[in-house]
Design a protein around this motif. Structure first.
Motif: not given
Length: 497
Positions: A277-288
């Motif tokens: 859908g749109s680009a995921m922020p790298a920090q959100v991906m890592r934290a999740f």
């Protein structure tokens, strides 16, 4: 394989008593879904729906959605999914353009649908949790076997807006949707019958339709639905139903990550998460990934590509920030304005061809020829590609705003603004937003002497278009920036402090 609904017939025969669709306490087995869809197919036929006729769905994520969807396909019809938040004027356009004979509608949205149908003659059929309400359609014998359809017959028309003009209907064939679901299930999510998919992506959107519903039907796993995304509810359902596969847009991941209920949640069942859908922020991906002990795979696609075109695959190195590599059965490359391949390292427009490319735009041969001039679909998205074939989006379709994973096209909102008697000029732009990714904003120049407030203008727009589209931020300007020809330059519009 011809008719996409053959997958439901096969799965109902293979695992009849397995729960296929779940919504809190409502559980529908695969044989139960097949029977309900077959009943709808028979009723549609009795109501005069013939092969190739268009039927729209204005339904939230409830069991009635797959019942109606597969009922239409079993009868040989074409499904036109629609966002339930659309207003009467928008619905009327979809009805008129698609030539829809019939529309399945959830009670909450029936008033707007009836207003639209009064202009087009479309038959509105109000639904309950499991399909058409009693008495809405004539009784008939069920149609248990899928109507004979060819691979290149249209199964679904998905409306997608350009940055100019009215929405266009992308015709996706039975083969397009079957193969895209097959590749998504086997290659990306590596699904088995034992999986439980989180169904919080809207089924009217191609991502939820293909990767959620159609993959579940093919594989015979369970799809557990949420009518409308809510992070607390999603966290509850993941623990309650032992969800193994989560599908969402970046704003959903951020909302779950930042919700207090996530701290003590049981997410031990989660294995694979997919994002688009749109680009995921790298920090959100890592934290999740760290918090919930799962892998997030990011990919890319469009309505016109059924939708999946590229993905970071589970059995290959993942590169955060990229949209991965082209999926099996699909090719991607970068081209310049003239359609020539771009040199390595250069930015180019993503061009796509393969089994997932739409048949064309409904009744728009010129638009189809522009979008697919040489067999390669032009995405309008600009990207780079590395030596391993991983693509990275650097810009996207000109001016488009992606709010919570849903596309908002400035021109459509501007056209509503311009119908206000006091609006002289308007420009709609996206502004960064922590929760939604982007928020819709508008700069307006009002007629001299106008006493209209920005709050009144906002309410005016809100009353006329879907709730996700109206501008959350509006500010007044004396005039908007323009180019030498007098054209308003959106790229130079800056939000007021």
């Amino acid at each position: 394989m011809t008719n996409l609904a053959s997958n439901l017939v096969a799965t109902a025969g293979r695992v009849p008593d397995k729960v296929g669709i779940k919504l809190d306490q409502i559980e529908v087995t695969w044989s139960g879904l097949h029977r309900a869809a077959a009943k709808v197919a028979g009723q549609l036929r009795a109501a005069g729906i013939e092969q190739g006729d268009r039927v729209t769905l204005i339904l939230p994520n409830v069991p009635a959605y797959p019942v109606a969807f597969y009922g239409v396909l079993l009868a040989g019809g074409i499904v036109v999914p629609m966002n339930p938040l659309l207003k009467a004027g928008e619905i009327e356009y979809y009805y008129e353009d698609s030539g829809a004979k019939l529309s399945f509608v959830w009670p909450d949205f029936a008033e707007e649908a009836h207003k639209a149908a009064a202009q087009t003659g479309t038959r509105v059929v109000v639904c309950g949790p499991m399909g058409p309400a009693d008495g809405e359609l004539p009784d008939a014998d069920p149609i248990l076997e899928a109507a004979d359809r060819a691979d290149d017959d249209t199964a679904v028309i998905l409306y997608t807006s350009g940055t100019t003009g009215k929405p266009k209907g992308a015709e996706l064939t039975h083969f397009n949707l079957h193969r895209n679901a097959q590749v998504s299930a086997s290659e990306i999510m590596q699904m088995s019958e034992d999986d439980v998919i989180m169904g919080c992506l809207p089924l009217f959107h191609v991502f939820g339709l293909t990767c959620g519903l159609n993959t579940a039907v093919q594989r015979g796993c369970t799809l557990t639905l949420i009518p409308r995304f809510d992070p607390a509810k999603a966290i509850e359902v993941i623990g309650r139903d032992h969800v193994t596969i989560f599908q969402g847009v970046p704003t959903m991941y951020a909302a779950i990550l930042n919700h207090p209920d996530g701290d003590g949640a049981d997410t031990s069942s989660l294995r694979t998460c997919v994002s688009g859908g749109s680009a995921m922020p790298a920090q959100v991906m890592r934290a999740f990934e760290e918090k919930f002990h799962c892998q997030i795979l990011e990919g890319y696609g469009l309505s016109e590509t059924s939708p999946v075109a590229s993905f970071n695959m589970p059995d290959a190195p993942t590169k955060p920030g990229t949209i991965g590599r082209a999926i099996p059965g699909c090719e991607m490359k970068l081209v310049d304005l003239d359609g020539n391949d771009t040199p390595p390292g250069d930015i180019g427009e993503i061009a796509i061809r393969g089994e997932n490319i739409m048949k064309g735009y409904w009744n728009r041969p010129e638009a189809t020829a522009t979008a697919i001039p040489d067999g390669w679909f032009r995405s309008g998205d600009l990207a780079t590609v590395d030596e391993d074939g991983y693509f990275t989006i650097v810009d996207r379709k000109k001016d488009m705003i992606i709010r919570g994973g849903l596309n908002v096209y400035p021109r459509e909102v501007e056209e509503v603004l311009y119908t206000h008697p006091d609006v002289l000029e308007a420009a709609v732009v996206g502004v960064p937003d922590e929760l939604m990714g982007e928020e819709v904003a508008a700069a307006v120049a009002l007629r001299p002497g106008s006493t209209t407030t920005v709050e009144e203008i906002q309410q005016y727009v809100k009353d006329r278009i879907a709730a996700y589209k109206y501008p959350r931020h509006i500010w007044r300007v004396d005039e908007l920036p323009k180019g030498p020809t007098g054209k308003i330059l959106r790229r130079e519009v800056r939000p007021s402090a």
